[in-house]
Scaffold this motif. Sequence first.
Motif, PDB file in Angstrom:
ATOM      1  N   GLU A 303      52.797  43.439  43.663  1.00 54.84           N
ATOM      2  CA  GLU A 303      51.477  43.355  43.710  1.00 54.84           C
ATOM      3  C   GLU A 303      50.790  42.696  42.533  1.00 54.84           C
ATOM      4  O   GLU A 303      49.860  41.990  42.318  1.00 54.84           O
ATOM      5  CB  GLU A 303      50.751  44.700  44.330  1.00 54.84           C
ATOM      6  N   ALA A 307      48.191  39.609  41.901  1.00 59.62           N
ATOM      7  CA  ALA A 307      46.928  39.570  41.292  1.00 59.62           C
ATOM      8  C   ALA A 307      46.749  38.743  39.960  1.00 59.62           C
ATOM      9  O   ALA A 307      45.993  38.166  39.871  1.00 59.62           O
ATOM     10  CB  ALA A 307      46.662  41.148  40.775  1.00 59.62           C
ATOM     11  N   ARG A 322      41.511  44.588  46.726  1.00 65.92           N
ATOM     12  CA  ARG A 322      42.961  44.333  47.344  1.00 65.92           C
ATOM     13  C   ARG A 322      43.214  44.093  48.742  1.00 65.92           C
ATOM     14  O   ARG A 322      44.200  43.442  49.263  1.00 65.92           O
ATOM     15  CB  ARG A 322      43.641  45.331  46.716  1.00 65.92           C
ATOM     16  N   LEU A 326      46.045  41.182  49.679  1.00 61.53           N
ATOM     17  CA  LEU A 326      47.327  41.831  49.417  1.00 61.53           C
ATOM     18  C   LEU A 326      48.228  41.842  50.883  1.00 61.53           C
ATOM     19  O   LEU A 326      49.456  41.362  50.909  1.00 61.53           O
ATOM     20  CB  LEU A 326      47.329  43.287  48.982  1.00 61.53           C
ATOM     21  N   ASP A 345      52.898  46.589  48.124  1.00 60.79           N
ATOM     22  CA  ASP A 345      51.905  47.639  47.976  1.00 60.79           C
ATOM     23  C   ASP A 345      52.104  48.416  47.302  1.00 60.79           C
ATOM     24  O   ASP A 345      53.171  49.322  47.407  1.00 60.79           O
ATOM     25  CB  ASP A 345      51.272  48.301  49.546  1.00 60.79           C
TER      26      ASP A 345
END
Length: 566
Positions: A303, A307, A322, A326, A345
């Motif tokens: 993740e 980002a 998120r 995501l 995650d």
Amino acid sequence: MQPVQLVLLWHMHQPDYRNYETGEFMLPWVYLHAIKDYSDMAAHLEAHPHMKAVVNFVPVLLDQLEDYATQFASGEIRDPLLRLLAIPSLDDVSEEDRLRAFDSCFRSNHLTMMQPYPAYKRLYDIHEMLREYGDGELTYLSGQYLADLLVWYHLAWTGESVRRSSEVVIQLMTQAKGFSYADRMQLLDVIGEVVQGLIPRYRKLVESGQIELSTTPHYHPLAPLLIDFSSARESVPGSALPIEPVYPGGRSRVASQLVSAIESHAARFGARPEGVWPAEGAVSAPLLEILGEKGCQWCASGEGVLANSLRHSYPGEPLPERSRFLYRPYRVDGKSGDVICFFRDEKLSDMIGFEYAKWFGRDAAEHLVRSLEEIGHSALPGEKPVVSVILDGENAWEYYPYNGYYFLNDLYEILENHPSIHSTTYRDYIASENEKEAARLPLLTAGSWVYGTFSTWIGDRDKNRAWDLLSAAKHSYDLVMQSGRLTPDERKKAERQLASCESSDWFWWLGDYNPPYAVSSFDQLFRDNLANLYVLLKLPVPISITEPISHGGGVHETSGAMRRAS
């Protein structure tokens, strides 16, 4: 609530512990995790046939499992600890073997793998009491003590599924002490049966369609760094780099290890893998190009990488919540072809890796399911969230009571019957045309699943020195290979040894934040591998390789075999 597609990816990996010169296994972790974790993870899936998952096997782990299977079939054991278990008279073993047993047989999580067994705990207490008076006092410990210690260590490392199905294990745990040579041989037979049956069990799960098996470049190299050390600065701009600006021929080395992984996977399982979990979830734009060139359909990362990539793709724009970015696949702009990227995650994966071990199994399973339901509730109408829970499939369970049996059993049971959460695999997800939901990612920022950076493998003095030693060895390798001095068989052995030197694991363990005993073991293994490479190249071993690289310093949350993602 929108339906949630859940992909559980269990990553199975151990570096190559073999000394290629002698054939000996220097550390026992492959067969220990085989009888505990690889067997238990297969058993949970077998017990829940409607549960789907992705299992990622690194080829070098499969190589070693097959090596152990061959040892058991032939009776020629090349693992020193296993060989000790099979020695008829332990009163006559060497001092080196005695010390090996004492050093090895208390290596586990004492809370879950020793405290529940009073007979095993008593052996530990005796050892610690004598050691207070100096290591020389350990000579008073008899062959019977060694027999009981070796049996209990291996009993503690058996998985819950083995304990519930093996009459031998049940009988030995009930007996508790005074184990005979015949007892030890019975236990050795159980270990052999479990190890020899593992790959066929996973092959059967693949054939039924219940699991997808993915792969990793053969020896688990940190691929983006092999391609370009400076990729570390994409996520950490000021990162210190090795003296050598680029690993010599790194791109071709990554491609070679990927091709080797695809070929070995196809030979073992009858079809090439469709997806890749890169070592440590480490990705970069050049790596995605290689994956695309070799026909890989999907890869996955962390993740934090996503980002960072979104921040760099859309500078000046705030990162959305998120849940808005995501739970979908991505295609990266550029030359990556049709490779679809998924991102784990971090919160849910770390809950399994670090938190749920402290909970009651049912409570933990229900909490994870509620967290998945919340993702479905927060999804917008028409969205099809795909949730990737990706983590180590072997090391976490040591910290759970009963090796995570109740947590995994209850989790799989709930998910099998859930109306809105559907377990799937990346292959099945793509085949159902869900890949049309893939979003566009203009830039991919190089990074890994740990912190979204490469700081675990490069950037400090010890890690960078290791890279310098490896780069120097690679220069020597290239010169010798170009000279034509080696026979085809010698070239093959040297290439295999180089690949083992390129494993990410050596760099993971170097550093003063890791426990000294682990740093010492992996530091020595790395330098032994480099020394063997020079020997195979028929070159003198540099004096620099005889000197330890790192010493370690302690044990805290950033040390050990697992890391939190952030």
